[in-house]
Design an enzyme around this catalytic site. Structure first.
Site, short mmCIF file in Angstrom:
data_model
loop_
_atom_site.label_atom_id
_atom_site.label_comp_id
_atom_site.label_asym_id
_atom_site.label_seq_id
_atom_site.Cartn_x
_atom_site.Cartn_y
_atom_site.Cartn_z
N LEU A 50 31.73 34.44 44.28
CA LEU A 50 32.18 35.65 44.91
C LEU A 50 31.43 36.49 44.34
O LEU A 50 31.02 36.09 42.69
CB LEU A 50 33.88 35.78 43.74
CG LEU A 50 34.66 34.85 44.78
CD1 LEU A 50 35.89 34.85 44.05
CD2 LEU A 50 34.68 34.88 46.77
N ASP A 51 31.15 37.15 44.92
CA ASP A 51 30.31 38.48 44.30
C ASP A 51 30.68 39.25 43.06
O ASP A 51 31.47 38.92 42.67
CB ASP A 51 29.69 39.15 45.18
CG ASP A 51 30.43 40.18 46.04
OD1 ASP A 51 31.16 40.69 44.96
OD2 ASP A 51 30.49 40.43 47.31
N TYR A 52 29.59 40.28 42.48
CA TYR A 52 30.28 40.49 41.07
C TYR A 52 31.63 41.95 41.55
O TYR A 52 32.69 41.93 40.62
CB TYR A 52 29.37 41.57 40.69
CG TYR A 52 29.43 42.26 38.97
CD1 TYR A 52 29.19 41.80 38.04
CD2 TYR A 52 29.71 44.15 39.26
CE1 TYR A 52 29.51 42.26 36.80
CE2 TYR A 52 29.85 44.23 37.85
CZ TYR A 52 29.95 43.83 36.85
OH TYR A 52 29.58 44.31 35.75
N SER B 239 34.31 41.59 43.34
CA SER B 239 34.85 40.28 44.93
C SER B 239 35.83 39.36 43.30
O SER B 239 35.76 39.28 41.80
CB SER B 239 34.45 39.73 45.09
OG SER B 239 33.32 40.72 46.14
N ASN C 113 27.08 37.60 49.81
CA ASN C 113 27.45 38.99 50.33
C ASN C 113 28.58 38.93 51.36
O ASN C 113 28.29 40.42 52.92
CB ASN C 113 26.59 39.69 49.69
CG ASN C 113 26.87 40.22 48.46
OD1 ASN C 113 27.69 39.98 47.98
ND2 ASN C 113 25.54 40.60 48.17
#
Length: 247
Positions: A104-106, A108, A188
């Site tokens: 999960l990106d930064y 999210s 992403n």
């Protein structure tokens, strides 16, 4: 029994098999005191001394399957060279080493699975496993009906079309909320898919992986999956051999 180094590193929970290959190429893995940089090199975990960044790796006492509610502002990795907060800092009280399944990106948040079972991790991440990940997403404006249909069919990202996706509006307002379902997980991906239609993602939260829901797990907290949940995942992923888990 000798196995490929990247498979060993994945099995003992050091990292995913793909990232293990990168560690080897970077010269960060040694076997019996010798740096190994060739892909395909093999070793025996029972008899060889295998080190990553100078630290001896050991066979885990048991397999762990963890659900974490990741807050925004954390990197989905166990170490970050830039010094940002990582999900490893949230795993307080856990004695065995685990690593995230996918990312999960930064910015999210939401449900993130972690494990030291490399085979399980690879199956969860593989698009051919058809394991659906469900997200709720707040965007800067509505998609048209044609754009929604296009989104569901897939959009071109970096020269390759995304797999068919689920899309449903769940709150119709100036900045609406959508439910998005994916079977793949490019970096992403959801943000880029909405950007393709000129919309930005304001908030993104994963609420479900396969049958497993985030539920009432609070931000920054984690729990072990219970044996029934592990067994159900293994049936779905066609990992027939059931194994003992460690708390």
């Amino acid at each position: 029994m000798q196995e490929r180094l990247q498979k060993i590193l994945s099995k003992v929970g050091i990292t995913s098999r793909r990232k293990a290959e990168q560690l080897i190429l970077e010269g960060r893995v040694s076997v019996n005191g010798e740096i190994v940089v060739e892909m395909g090199s093999k070793a025996d975990l029972e008899t060889d001394h295998i080190k990553v960044d100078g630290k001896l790796i050991k066979k885990p006492k048991g397999l762990l399957y963890i659900a974490l509610n990741k807050p925004a502002g954390y990197v989905t990795t166990m170490y970050d060279p830039e010094g940002r907060s990582t999900v490893s800092q949230l795993m307080k009280g856990l004695k065995e080493r685990v690593y995230p399944i996918g990312r999960l990106d930064y910015a999210s948040e939401g449900l993130l699975l972690l494990t030291n079972d490399g085979e399980f991790a690879n199956k969860v991440m593989a698009a051919h496993s058809q394991l659906v990940k469900t997200y709720v997403v707040k965007t800067t404006g509505n998609l048209t009906h044609d754009q929604e249909d296009h989104f569901r069919r897939g959009v071109p990202l970096h020269g390759k079309r995304t797999a068919p996706a689920g899309l449903k509006m769940i709150k119709n307002q100036e900045n609406p909320w959508y439910e998005v379902q994916l079977i793949e997980g490019r970096q992403n991906q959801i943000r880029m898919m909405f950007r393709y239609f000129g919309r930005l993602v304001e908030k993104l939260k994963r609420v479900k992986v396969g049958f497993l829901e985030l539920g009432e797990l609070k931000q920054g907290e984690w729990r072990s999956l219970n044996p029934k949940e592990v067994a159900k995942f293994r049936r779905i992923l066609k990992l027939e051999k059931l194994v003992a888990t460690s708390e």
